[in-house]
Design a protein around this motif. Structure first.
Motif, short mmCIF file in Angstrom:
data_model
loop_
_atom_site.label_atom_id
_atom_site.label_comp_id
_atom_site.label_asym_id
_atom_site.label_seq_id
_atom_site.Cartn_x
_atom_site.Cartn_y
_atom_site.Cartn_z
N GLU A 98 -37.36 68.85 -83.58
CA GLU A 98 -37.09 68.04 -84.78
C GLU A 98 -38.37 67.81 -85.57
O GLU A 98 -38.34 67.75 -86.80
N TYR A 99 -39.49 67.66 -84.88
CA TYR A 99 -40.75 67.41 -85.58
C TYR A 99 -41.22 68.66 -86.32
O TYR A 99 -41.75 68.57 -87.43
N THR A 100 -41.02 69.82 -85.73
CA THR A 100 -41.40 71.05 -86.41
C THR A 100 -40.49 71.29 -87.62
O THR A 100 -40.95 71.68 -88.69
N PHE A 101 -39.20 71.02 -87.45
CA PHE A 101 -38.26 71.25 -88.56
C PHE A 101 -38.37 70.18 -89.64
O PHE A 101 -37.86 70.38 -90.75
N MET A 102 -38.98 69.06 -89.34
CA MET A 102 -39.14 68.00 -90.34
C MET A 102 -40.40 68.23 -91.17
O MET A 102 -40.57 67.61 -92.22
N ALA A 103 -41.29 69.10 -90.70
CA ALA A 103 -42.56 69.33 -91.41
C ALA A 103 -42.30 70.08 -92.72
O ALA A 103 -41.38 70.89 -92.81
N PRO A 104 -43.13 69.81 -93.75
CA PRO A 104 -42.90 70.45 -95.06
C PRO A 104 -43.41 71.89 -95.11
O PRO A 104 -44.38 72.20 -95.82
N ILE A 105 -42.81 72.73 -94.32
CA ILE A 105 -43.20 74.15 -94.31
C ILE A 105 -41.94 75.01 -94.44
O ILE A 105 -40.86 74.60 -94.02
N ARG A 107 -39.59 78.31 -93.49
CA ARG A 107 -39.35 79.06 -92.24
C ARG A 107 -40.20 80.33 -92.24
O ARG A 107 -40.62 80.80 -91.19
#
Lengths: 274, 279
Positions: A98-105, A107
């Motif tokens: 969830e933390y990786t997917f919440m980051a503004p980057i 895919r």
């Protein structure tokens, strides 16, 4: 420009994080390396023992090199595929998804970082195995076109990157069994791609499938350069299918992953519980 | 008091339901059977949070608090309704929203073999931060949260839950979000760790330009930290007011001064009474 620097930094985050994880899980890496070396030697010794098994005179050195190319190329491609296809499974296991997917980057940025790590890691890992195996066999590489072989490997990894991205959607959609499904995909490629035998020995109905596998072209190209010393210019028939597969598979992989991510966010499958 | 302040978060008529499988079913038998039933996690929830406000959400387990936080954090897509963070729609401008928010959840969620420095540096890079500055900031924030320097360089798995949770707060604070989502950040912490985390939240509220959405089971925590509190029950907001306003709704209770716990029991316990009566 500032945006590009942000994206490069974000991509590098995955490279650095993964090498940190490799360092911390060094015991596991050592076990995996020992297993890989033993497995590579076992397969290659089949070539050395063929004359004793059949009682017929065979070119053992050729057979050893034939099997070694198969096992090393497969090892390289499989590690690239594993590292990309299992990135979601890792994050689920560590509970960081969830933390990786919440980051503004994007895919794409995430995949780039994961891919750079996968290729560098796979090159190092395969080189160490090759170094150890070379101590056991006298490898005659005088006629080999090593530049052409390296080019084949790099072009071939592009298509496996795309396949890895497509496969990485499985752990996203199927939290409990997605990672195992990627192993099934890998096993099918191992069977049909002529890793340890020419694809002509496969049943007739399976041979067209072999022509759909990028690994078939990588292996044929690698064997042409190392066993027969084929010049780089003559590798085009092997390279263009790989380039097409890579150019098609990478954007399709990203597209499929985006659909999978949206589905996971709609159905609550991004996180398995909670 | 809040009329002239900017809206930080606008949650408007948000509904989210999940379809849960009832027992094991073969995939080909799933069509047209009753094995899958929808569960409404959030039911038509609306509220606004003003800039600089600490907005609390109280609710029993399974009331939809974490689902709501995940919808705001772009991790779940609402079925209906709209969520706007500082003017950016969560569904249409996901990347813009991600740059403005961060979240601390009840689970610390780190790469357990990596150190706090390695974990936080990874987080900082994902947010486009430069490594050298990030290292200095990480040390400063962790020091402020009471972590010793040697702890910064040892694996997370060797740390207590309280220490891990402090690192989780540092990770969220490092990226300087203007909307911070704290989803039960003190659940399971010992009293000292809980107090330290609460002090840091107070500091964020008083000294930094952060708006905070806090979900908690700790009534005292909500009372002392939050400007306003919403009580969520079975996915619906059953009350929303300042802590004092909520207490006033309940009145005096058994001779002692009304607490938020009385309010919580009154508003979320009624249903239990009804169910008991029906049984």
């Amino acid at each position: 420009m500032a945006q590009l620097i942000r994206e490069i930094r974000a991509s590098y985050a995955f490279v650095e994080r993964n090498f940190n994880l490799v360092r911390r899980y060094w015991g596991w890496e050592l076990v995996w390396l020992a297993y890989s070396i033993a497995s590579t030697l076992s397969i290659t010794y089949i070539g050395a023992g063929m004359e004793a098994i059949t009682g017929v005179q065979v070119d053992s050195n050729y057979l050893i090199l034939y099997l070694l190319i198969g096992t090393m190329v497969w090892r390289f491609l499989a590690i690239v595929f594993d590292n990309i296809s299992e990135m979601i499974a890792w994050e689920r296991w560590e509970d960081t998804i969830e933390y990786t997917f919440m980051a503004p980057i994007t895919r794409f940025t995430q995949m780039m970082g994961q891919t750079v790590f996968a290729v560098i890691y796979s090159l190092i890992f395969t080189a160490v195995i090759l170094g150890v195996v070379a101590l056991f066999f006298h490898l005659d590489l005088r006629n080999a076109n090593l530049v052409g072989a390296a080019a084949m490997l790099l072009v071939g990894s592009l298509s496996f990157i795309g396949l890895g991205i497509v496969a990485s959607v499985l752990p996203l959609l199927f939290p409990e069994r997605g990672a195992q499904m990627t192993n099934v995909i890998q096993a099918v490629f191992l069977l049909i791609s002529g890793v340890y035998y020419p694809i002509e020995v496969l049943p007739a109905w399976m041979q067209p499938l072999a022509r759909l596998s990028p690994a078939t072209f990588v292996l044929e190209g690698m064997r042409a350069t190392i066993l027969n010393g084929a010049p780089t210019a003559s590798l085009w028939p092997y390279m263009w299918p790989l380039l097409v597969a890579g150019i098609v598979a990478v954007p399709i992989g990203l597209w499929v992953f985006r659909l999978g991510e949206r589905y996971a966010k709609r159905t609550g499958k991004l996180k398995r519980n909670g | 008091m809040y009329d002239n302040m900017q809206i930080a978060l606008d949650v408007s008529a948000v509904t989210k339901q999940f379809v849960k499988a009832k027992g094991l079913r073969w995939p080909w038998k799933r069509k047209n059977d009753d094995g899958r039933k929808p569960v409404v996690a959030i039911d038509n929830v609306s509220f606004t949070v003003r800039r600089g406000e600490v907005f609390g959400i109280l609710g029993p387990n399974g009331s939809g608090k974490s689902t709501l936080v995940r919808c705001i954090a772009t991790l779940l897509l609402p079925d209906q309704g709209e969520i706007v963070v500082f003017g950016h729609n969560v569904m249409q401008e996901e990347m813009a929203v991600k740059r403005l928010i961060n979240r601390v959840s009840v689970e610390a969620s780190f790469f357990k073999k990596l150190t706090p420095m390695e974990n936080l540096l990874y987080g900082a890079r994902l947010y486009g931060m430069e490594a050298q500055d990030s290292r200095k900031q990480i040390l400063a924030i962790l020091d402020r949260l009471g972590l010793k320097k040697e702890d910064v360089y040892r694996p997370m798995e060797e740390m207590s839950r309280g220490m891990q949770q402090k690192v989780a707060i540092a990770r969220a604070f490092l990226t300087q979000p203007i909307l911070l989502l704290l989803d039960e950040p003190t659940t399971g912490l010992d009293p000292r760790s809980k107090r330290e985390v609460q002090a840091f939240v107070e500091e964020l509220r008083d000294r930094h330009d952060a708006t905070i959405l806090l979900t908690t089971h700790d009534m005292q925590e909500a009372d002392s930290l939050c400007n306003r509190v919403a009580i969520l029950d079975e996915g619906r907001i059953v009350a929303l007011d300042t802590p004092a306003g909520l207490k006033a709704q309940v009145g005096r209770s058994n001779g002692h001064e009304v607490t938020l716990e009385d309010v919580f029991m009154e508003l979320t316990g009624k249903q239990l009474h009804r169910e008991e009566e029906a049984a």
